[in-house]
Design a protein around this motif. Structure first.
Motif, PDB file in Angstrom:
ATOM      1  N   GLU A  33      70.659 -61.824  -3.762  1.00  0.00           N
ATOM      2  CA  GLU A  33      71.191 -61.713  -5.125  1.00  0.00           C
ATOM      3  C   GLU A  33      71.280 -60.253  -5.559  1.00  0.00           C
ATOM      4  OE1 GLU A  33      72.758 -62.690  -8.880  1.00  0.00           O
ATOM      5  OE2 GLU A  33      72.699 -63.789  -6.984  1.00  0.00           O
ATOM      6  N   ALA A  34      70.278 -59.440  -5.168  1.00  0.00           N
ATOM      7  CA  ALA A  34      70.342 -58.007  -5.489  1.00  0.00           C
ATOM      8  C   ALA A  34      71.581 -57.388  -4.874  1.00  0.00           C
ATOM      9  CB  ALA A  34      69.083 -57.295  -5.003  1.00  0.00           C
ATOM     10  N   ALA A  35      71.850 -57.705  -3.609  1.00  0.00           N
ATOM     11  CA  ALA A  35      73.036 -57.172  -2.940  1.00  0.00           C
ATOM     12  C   ALA A  35      74.311 -57.632  -3.639  1.00  0.00           C
ATOM     13  CB  ALA A  35      73.051 -57.599  -1.474  1.00  0.00           C
ATOM     14  N   ASN A  36      74.355 -58.898  -4.041  1.00  0.00           N
ATOM     15  CA  ASN A  36      75.527 -59.412  -4.770  1.00  0.00           C
ATOM     16  C   ASN A  36      75.747 -58.660  -6.075  1.00  0.00           C
ATOM     17  OD1 ASN A  36      76.199 -61.358  -2.871  1.00  0.00           O
ATOM     18  ND2 ASN A  36      75.003 -62.958  -3.873  1.00  0.00           N
ATOM     19  N   ARG A  37      74.673 -58.477  -6.829  1.00  0.00           N
ATOM     20  CA  ARG A  37      74.790 -57.790  -8.117  1.00  0.00           C
ATOM     21  C   ARG A  37      75.220 -56.340  -7.938  1.00  0.00           C
ATOM     22  NH1 ARG A  37      71.743 -59.924 -12.870  1.00  0.00           N
ATOM     23  NH2 ARG A  37      71.398 -62.114 -12.407  1.00  0.00           N
ATOM     24  N   LEU A  38      74.661 -55.675  -6.922  1.00  0.00           N
ATOM     25  CA  LEU A  38      75.056 -54.290  -6.658  1.00  0.00           C
ATOM     26  C   LEU A  38      76.524 -54.209  -6.260  1.00  0.00           C
ATOM     27  CD1 LEU A  38      71.878 -53.087  -4.770  1.00  0.00           C
ATOM     28  CD2 LEU A  38      72.658 -52.276  -7.002  1.00  0.00           C
ATOM     29  N   GLY A  39      76.995 -55.187  -5.488  1.00  0.00           N
ATOM     30  CA  GLY A  39      78.402 -55.210  -5.095  1.00  0.00           C
ATOM     31  C   GLY A  39      79.334 -55.531  -6.242  1.00  0.00           C
ATOM     32  N   VAL A 104      64.635 -55.480   3.621  1.00  0.00           N
ATOM     33  CA  VAL A 104      64.766 -55.222   5.064  1.00  0.00           C
ATOM     34  C   VAL A 104      64.622 -56.528   5.845  1.00  0.00           C
ATOM     35  CG1 VAL A 104      63.720 -54.040   7.033  1.00  0.00           C
ATOM     36  CG2 VAL A 104      64.045 -52.817   4.879  1.00  0.00           C
ATOM     37  N   SER A 105      63.629 -57.358   5.474  1.00  0.00           N
ATOM     38  CA  SER A 105      63.409 -58.637   6.163  1.00  0.00           C
ATOM     39  C   SER A 105      64.608 -59.561   6.049  1.00  0.00           C
ATOM     40  CB  SER A 105      62.174 -59.340   5.607  1.00  0.00           C
ATOM     41  OG  SER A 105      61.013 -58.616   5.930  1.00  0.00           O
ATOM     42  N   ALA A 106      65.336 -59.458   4.954  1.00  0.00           N
ATOM     43  CA  ALA A 106      66.522 -60.296   4.752  1.00  0.00           C
ATOM     44  C   ALA A 106      67.738 -59.743   5.500  1.00  0.00           C
ATOM     45  CB  ALA A 106      66.826 -60.418   3.259  1.00  0.00           C
ATOM     46  N   GLY A 107      67.556 -58.612   6.174  1.00  0.00           N
ATOM     47  CA  GLY A 107      68.645 -58.042   6.965  1.00  0.00           C
ATOM     48  C   GLY A 107      69.672 -57.276   6.154  1.00  0.00           C
ATOM     49  N   MET A 108      69.292 -56.840   4.946  1.00  0.00           N
ATOM     50  CA  MET A 108      70.221 -56.090   4.105  1.00  0.00           C
ATOM     51  C   MET A 108      70.351 -54.657   4.613  1.00  0.00           C
ATOM     52  SD  MET A 108      71.242 -58.247   2.018  1.00  0.00           S
ATOM     53  CE  MET A 108      70.810 -59.858   1.447  1.00  0.00           C
ATOM     54  N   ALA A 109      71.501 -54.065   4.372  1.00  0.00           N
ATOM     55  CA  ALA A 109      71.769 -52.691   4.809  1.00  0.00           C
ATOM     56  C   ALA A 109      70.876 -51.705   4.075  1.00  0.00           C
ATOM     57  CB  ALA A 109      73.233 -52.352   4.565  1.00  0.00           C
ATOM     58  N   THR A 110      70.495 -50.650   4.756  1.00  0.00           N
ATOM     59  CA  THR A 110      69.727 -49.569   4.150  1.00  0.00           C
ATOM     60  C   THR A 110      70.436 -48.242   4.438  1.00  0.00           C
ATOM     61  OG1 THR A 110      68.343 -49.256   6.097  1.00  0.00           O
ATOM     62  CG2 THR A 110      67.533 -50.778   4.415  1.00  0.00           C
ATOM     63  N   VAL A 111      70.215 -47.288   3.549  1.00  0.00           N
ATOM     64  CA  VAL A 111      70.815 -45.963   3.704  1.00  0.00           C
ATOM     65  C   VAL A 111      69.719 -44.933   3.443  1.00  0.00           C
ATOM     66  CG1 VAL A 111      72.509 -44.329   2.800  1.00  0.00           C
ATOM     67  CG2 VAL A 111      73.069 -46.765   2.917  1.00  0.00           C
ATOM     68  N   LYS A 112      69.607 -43.952   4.284  1.00  0.00           N
ATOM     69  CA  LYS A 112      68.666 -42.862   4.070  1.00  0.00           C
ATOM     70  C   LYS A 112      69.453 -41.567   4.060  1.00  0.00           C
ATOM     71  CE  LYS A 112      64.628 -45.011   6.069  1.00  0.00           C
ATOM     72  NZ  LYS A 112      63.509 -44.871   6.969  1.00  0.00           N
ATOM     73  N   ASP A 113      69.200 -40.721   3.057  1.00  0.00           N
ATOM     74  CA  ASP A 113      69.883 -39.427   2.967  1.00  0.00           C
ATOM     75  C   ASP A 113      69.137 -38.382   3.756  1.00  0.00           C
ATOM     76  OD1 ASP A 113      70.727 -40.066  -0.439  1.00  0.00           O
ATOM     77  OD2 ASP A 113      71.916 -40.385   1.353  1.00  0.00           O
TER      78      ASP A 113
END
Length: 113
Positions: A33-39, A104-113
């Motif tokens: 849901e967090a990913a959906n809302r961010l999108g 991370v456990s849900a397999g969502m994308a991560t970005v590190k600067d």
């Protein structure tokens, strides 16, 4: 930085009941849901309250009128920050239940600067 000192300086345990009465500006979501809302809403800001050891990042002054997705590593510190953010006037908060670990456990994308 004074805001952050006040936010985390209290030794008192916080709970959602510490916030002002009335409708809560907090919505609890899982990683999907967090990913959906961010999108869906490019105006949502992410507030990461992990410790510096968990994530080295600077903190800037925040706009309390914006929508913020709040998380930490596992969900505990971010839950503790919610009533303090509400008391500081934040109008719309989204909490990532389970924190960064659940993301991370849900397999969502991560970005590190």
């Amino acid at each position: 930085m004074a805001f952050w000192s006040r936010l985390f300086s209290s030794n008192k345990k916080s709970s959602m009941s510490d916030a002002a009465s009335g409708p809560s500006p907090v919505t609890h979501v899982d990683p999907a849901e967090a990913a959906n809302r961010l999108g869906d809403d490019p105006e949502i800001r992410i507030l990461d309250v992990r410790t510096p050891a968990e994530f080295e990042a600077g903190v800037r002054e925040l706009d309390a009128a914006k929508t913020w997705l709040v998380h930490c590593k596992a969900g505990g510190r971010s839950m503790g920050a919610l009533p303090k953010l509400q008391a500081a006037g934040f109008e719309s908060l989204i909490h990532l239940d389970g924190g960064y670990d659940s993301w991370v456990s849900a397999g969502m994308a991560t970005v590190k600067d």
